[in-house]
Design a protein around this motif. Structure first.
Motif, PDB file in Angstrom:
ATOM      1  N   LYS A 247       0.824  -1.208   0.000  1.00  0.00           N
ATOM      2  CA  LYS A 247       0.000   0.000   0.000  1.00  0.00           C
ATOM      3  C   LYS A 247       0.863   1.265   0.000  1.00  0.00           C
ATOM      4  N   GLN A 248       2.033   1.197   0.652  1.00  0.00           N
ATOM      5  CA  GLN A 248       2.962   2.325   0.565  1.00  0.00           C
ATOM      6  C   GLN A 248       3.409   2.543  -0.878  1.00  0.00           C
TER       7      GLN A 248
ATOM      8  N   PHE B 223       8.069  16.572   4.662  1.00  0.00           N
ATOM      9  CA  PHE B 223       6.726  16.146   5.047  1.00  0.00           C
ATOM     10  C   PHE B 223       6.852  14.814   5.794  1.00  0.00           C
ATOM     11  N   ALA B 224       6.109  14.668   6.899  1.00  0.00           N
ATOM     12  CA  ALA B 224       6.147  13.430   7.683  1.00  0.00           C
ATOM     13  C   ALA B 224       4.752  12.826   7.744  1.00  0.00           C
ATOM     14  N   ILE B 225       4.670  11.523   7.418  1.00  0.00           N
ATOM     15  CA  ILE B 225       3.393  10.811   7.424  1.00  0.00           C
ATOM     16  C   ILE B 225       3.473   9.669   8.426  1.00  0.00           C
TER      17      ILE B 225
ATOM     18  N   SER C  21      -4.380   1.710   4.404  1.00  0.00           N
ATOM     19  CA  SER C  21      -5.441   1.814   3.399  1.00  0.00           C
ATOM     20  C   SER C  21      -5.916   3.246   3.216  1.00  0.00           C
ATOM     21  N   LEU C  22      -5.699   4.069   4.255  1.00  0.00           N
ATOM     22  CA  LEU C  22      -6.199   5.443   4.197  1.00  0.00           C
ATOM     23  C   LEU C  22      -5.188   6.427   3.625  1.00  0.00           C
ATOM     24  N   LEU C  23      -4.029   5.933   3.200  1.00  0.00           N
ATOM     25  CA  LEU C  23      -3.068   6.832   2.563  1.00  0.00           C
ATOM     26  C   LEU C  23      -3.672   7.529   1.349  1.00  0.00           C
ATOM     27  N   SER C  24      -4.561   6.814   0.640  1.00  0.00           N
ATOM     28  CA  SER C  24      -5.167   7.398  -0.559  1.00  0.00           C
ATOM     29  C   SER C  24      -5.971   8.654  -0.248  1.00  0.00           C
ATOM     30  N   ASN C  25      -6.428   8.777   0.998  1.00  0.00           N
ATOM     31  CA  ASN C  25      -7.237   9.944   1.369  1.00  0.00           C
ATOM     32  C   ASN C  25      -6.425  11.240   1.412  1.00  0.00           C
ATOM     33  N   ILE C  26      -5.111  11.115   1.562  1.00  0.00           N
ATOM     34  CA  ILE C  26      -4.296  12.325   1.701  1.00  0.00           C
ATOM     35  C   ILE C  26      -3.445  12.595   0.464  1.00  0.00           C
ATOM     36  N   THR C  27      -3.619  11.780  -0.586  1.00  0.00           N
ATOM     37  CA  THR C  27      -2.775  11.920  -1.775  1.00  0.00           C
ATOM     38  C   THR C  27      -2.865  13.311  -2.376  1.00  0.00           C
TER      39      THR C  27
END
Length: 841
Positions: free
Chosen positions: A643-644, A758-760, A790-796
């Motif tokens: 997912k990363q 940027f830090a995630i 799975s929620l990484l896509s929300n911040i793209t």
């Protein structure tokens, strides 16, 4: 099967009369002749709601008016008329408009022909606009017999010019939102430009001209055939019936399931589903192209993207497909699409979006191979996955499709239910731009633009809007009109749906006057892009300026453009020979090759629609050197590591990649740090995406300090592709705490002296304090946290927009003087466990 009565074929005889029939033999001879004539001369055997608009103005002689009526009757005879087939209504226009009869007035051919014979010429002016308006707001209504799921067709006849060309073009534009419009000009007094403004495109199909009314008979068959072809185009399910959902360019491959688990009846439903979807696209060599693959144990290319160039040919080809049966080797089908279907030899176009629609009723033979091939395919295409029935493996559908699942994954209970998802799928597939963008379009309303050309600007705007996914959380559109002043026709937050925007564009009236471009640019900057008007703070701004000449004050225009470019990307479109190319370049962003467009006339605007939409859709077009640090430590499981990688690929797609645009490198952080590839390793988006797919997880500890140090001392060096005058951006991902917080903070301080960081943080184990210590200030812009991978896509979109903003500003470091003891040489390498084995570097 023929089902008829004596009366239906011989209406002049009563049911109890046989006069004129000397014998049973002669009866059947007449009956046979009638059947043969019906079969030969009936061109169209489909459903359509057709309105004829005939010219009853005083310029039409009585004899010629009668020829119009004869022409209508001849056309009616070429259609299969009936309540469940073709329905016909007739409008007559002169100074006013009268509905001679409605779609639901007569249900048989005989009745319609008799009604046409009763029409009397009204005489008067040529108010074509009112006739077109009447067709739209009255004729095509349920009360008058219009059917919601049947295509609408209008056939307009005229022998001259309308009383008001601008009003006619405007009403035609609105009518075309719900109907296909054919225009017929008769004689030497017709205004060809007006015919073209009324009719659908292309003119070669929808515009007819004849020398006189006697020559109408010469175009009967061709017109009937073209009109019938429109009747095979299934309409959108709401109100815009004949207009295809997708009016853009796309190369689409359908992958249908021909395995033995699919029953013959269900295979036929897949074919019907494909046909229904095809009807929702505007098919053509310069529009949507379609190919079909069938998979079972093997895969066969039923037809390529360049095999058929018309909707009718594609539909016929789909009908000829035979089920192969066998296993479910989905992986080979996906591989075939990538390595064969999407190649130039098979019709793939280099600057057109690729779309794949995969159908399955079960599980593939090899899930790992399927996921692997899907991952590769997604590098060159958007993949939609459709699962049918209870035996599908949802995880596999998600592994095949693009993110997010809510847009790219569909499931239905059975093949009959495929029809329920047609419109949504077509809509999702059609929108090439699915990101968030605030777009203001500035159109030219000055005196130098004539009415038909102003209408073409509006049509161009509508085509552009259809290429975006519109909504409060997607693309927002506002329109300014430039003339002696500037007027905001509607704001970014006025309309939240595509349909509402299209309708609002149709209502725009030309202002006329001068060309005060400076005022329009100033209005966009000081008013359009404000929170009150719908501007979103973390969303990219785009301005598209159209003009056919020079501004009234070039110096002021350039000055305003410079200020506007501080908050928006500006595109300019120059139309015609009078434009000032230097001014276009001075208004627009650089490079000119991407931001400046010129066309010979307004009709040619359609030729740049796809390119402009694609360019506008790319979130970041500026130069940036971006290093992404991903977490390869033991605490990240394999699906989350994948997912990363998917997140990285989604981010990359938001940038325009190239040696003179954004460069991307990737580091993997674990007990050490490895440079997966450098900034100058790959120069295209496709190459970067493929390289990301090849990354293997290293596992081990979380030596974030070492990764940050490597980025500073190695990644951002000239040898690895770093450019001296280009902003540096670092994006760090982690699911926990670093092995040495103090060393991590020290390295972050040094890195921030020449890069924006940027830090995630992902999950509940992240150290928020450490994230903030790593990232640039303010935390609200540079620190992101999500609950799982799975929620990484929300911040793209947001992180891409924020990262892109760094390309126009210098990175601000949190501490300008580096403490003397900050260097970690070599970075601290803690002990870690691999299974039960303790490893101490």
């Amino acid at each position: 099967m023929w089902h008829c009565t004596l009366e239906s074929f011989f209406p002049i005889y009563g049911s109890n009369s046989t006069s004129g029939l000397s014998s049973v033999s002669s009866f059947f001879t007449l009956l046979l002749n009638k059947m043969i004539n019906f079969a030969i001369f009936t061109v169209c055997m489909t459903q359509a709601d057709i309105i004829f608009i005939l010219d009853g103005s005083s310029s039409v002689k009585a004899a010629d008016f009668a020829k119009q009526l004869q022409f209508i009757k001849s056309l009616v005879r070429k259609f299969g008329v009936g309540p469940n087939a073709v329905k016909v209504g007739v409008l007559q226009y002169s100074t006013n408009t009268v509905q001679e009869f409605n779609l639901n007035t007569h249900s048989t051919e005989v009745a319609i022909l008799a009604a046409v014979d009763r029409i009397k010429q009204k005489k008067g002016g040529t108010n074509t606009a009112v006739a077109l308006s009447t067709a739209r707001i009255s004729s095509f209504t349920a009360a008058k017999g219009d059917r919601p799921n049947v295509p609408n067709i209008v056939i307009v006849m005229t022998d001259g010019k309308s009383n008001n060309m601008a009003a006619t073009a405007r009403e035609a534009n609105r009518l075309r939102n719900i109907a296909s419009v054919f225009a017929i000009g008769v004689g030497s007094n017709v205004r060809t430009a007006e015919l073209k403004a009324m009719a659908n495109d292309p003119d070669s199909k929808y515009v007819f001209t004849v020398t006189d009314f006697s020559a109408l008979s010469n175009i009967e068959t061709k017109l009937a055939t073209e009109a019938c072809a429109q009747a095979t185009t299934a309409p959108p399910e709401i109100t815009t019936k004949p207009t295809p959902i997708c009016m853009t360019q796309a190369d689409i491959i359908f992958i249908l399931d021909g395995s033995s688990s699919v029953k013959a009846a269900d295979f036929a439903k897949q074919l019907q589903f494909i046909k229904s979807l095809v009807r929702k696209f505007g098919v053509g060599p310069n529009a949507v192209k379609v190919g079909v693959l069938q998979y079972s144990t093997n895969t066969v290319q039923e037809f390529n993207l360049n095999t058929h160039s018309t909707e009718a040919a594609i539909l016929a080809a789909v009908d000829r497909i035979k089920q192969k049966k066998g296993g479910t080797n989905t992986a080979v089908a996906l591989s075939t699409a990538r390595t064969s279907s999407f190649t130039a030899a098979k019709g793939d176009r280099p600057n057109v979006p690729n779309i794949v629609i995969v159908m399955t009723d079960g599980k593939s033979n090899n899930m790992a191979a399927t996921a692997r091939e899907a991952n590769r395919l997604r590098n060159i295409a958007s993949v939609f996955a459709i699962g049918v029935g209870s035996n599908v493996r949802t995880a596999e559908l998600k592994a095949m499709a693009n993110d997010p699942d809510s847009k790219y994954v569909f499931t239905v209970t059975d093949f009959s239910a495929l029809s329920n998802i047609e419109t949504k799928l077509a809509t999702e597939a059609c929108a090439p731009c699915k990101g968030q963008t605030d777009i203001t379009i500035i159109l030219d309303g000055s005196e130098s633009v004539n009415a038909p050309d102003f209408a073409k600007q509006l049509q161009f705007i509508k085509f552009l809007v259809r290429k975006f996914e519109v909504g409060p959380n997607a693309v927002q559109v506002g329109v300014l009109q430039c003339y002696s002043y500037a007027v905001q026709e509607f704001n970014l937050n006025t309309h939240s749906t595509e349909a509402a925007i299209l309708d609002a564009v149709d209502r725009i009236k030309q202002k006329r006057g001068g060309t005060n471009t400076a005022y329009a640019l100033s209005t966009a900057r000081t008013s359009s892009f404000t929170a009150a008007k719908g501007d979103r703070s973390n969303v990219p701004n785009i301005v598209i300026v159209m003009t056919d000449g020079k501004s009234d004050n070039r110096m002021a225009t350039v000055k305003e453009a410079i200020m506007l470019r501080n908050i928006a990307s500006v595109y300019t479109i120059g139309v015609g020979s009078d434009v000032n190319t230097d001014e276009l370049k001075a208004i627009a962003n650089v490079p000119d090759s991407k931001y400046v467009f010129t066309v010979t006339d307004y009709s040619a605007l359609s030729s740049i629609t796809t390119q402009l939409a694609t360019d506008a859709c790319t979130l970041c077009k500026d130069q940036a050197d971006i290093t992404i640090i991903l977490d390869g430590s033991e605490s990240v499981n394999a699906p989350d590591f994948a997912k990363q990688l998917q997140f990285i690929k989604s981010l990359v797609r938001k940038f325009e990649v190239g040696p003179n645009a954004a460069q991307v490198g990737v580091l993997q952080c674990y007990s050490y740090a490895v440079q997966e590839f450098n900034l100058n390793t790959h120069s295209t988006e496709a190459a970067i995406l493929a390289a990301v797919d090849r990354i293997k997880q290293k596992r081990g500890g979380t030596n974030t300090a070492y990764a940050l140090s490597t980025a500073r001392t190695s990644s951002f060096t000239a040898a690895k592709g770093d450019r001296s005058n280009v902003p540096n951006v670092v994006i760090v991902m982690t699911d926990g705490k670093s092995d040495n917080r103090m060393a991590t903070v020290k390295e972050a301080i040094m890195l921030r002296n020449f890069a924006s960081v940027f830090a995630i943080g992902v999950g509940s184990n992240v150290d928020t304090v450490e994230l903030k210590a790593m990232a640039t200030d303010p935390d609200s812009k540079y620190v992101f946290t999500v609950t799982d991978f799975s929620l990484l896509s929300n911040i793209t979109t947001q992180i891409a927009a924020d990262a892109c903003a760094q390309t126009t500003t210098k990175p601000a470091s949190k501490i300008t003087t580096t403490p003397a003891s900050t260097t970690v040489t070599p970075p601290f390498l803690p002990c870690f466990y691999r299974g039960r084995e303790k490893i101490c570097p």
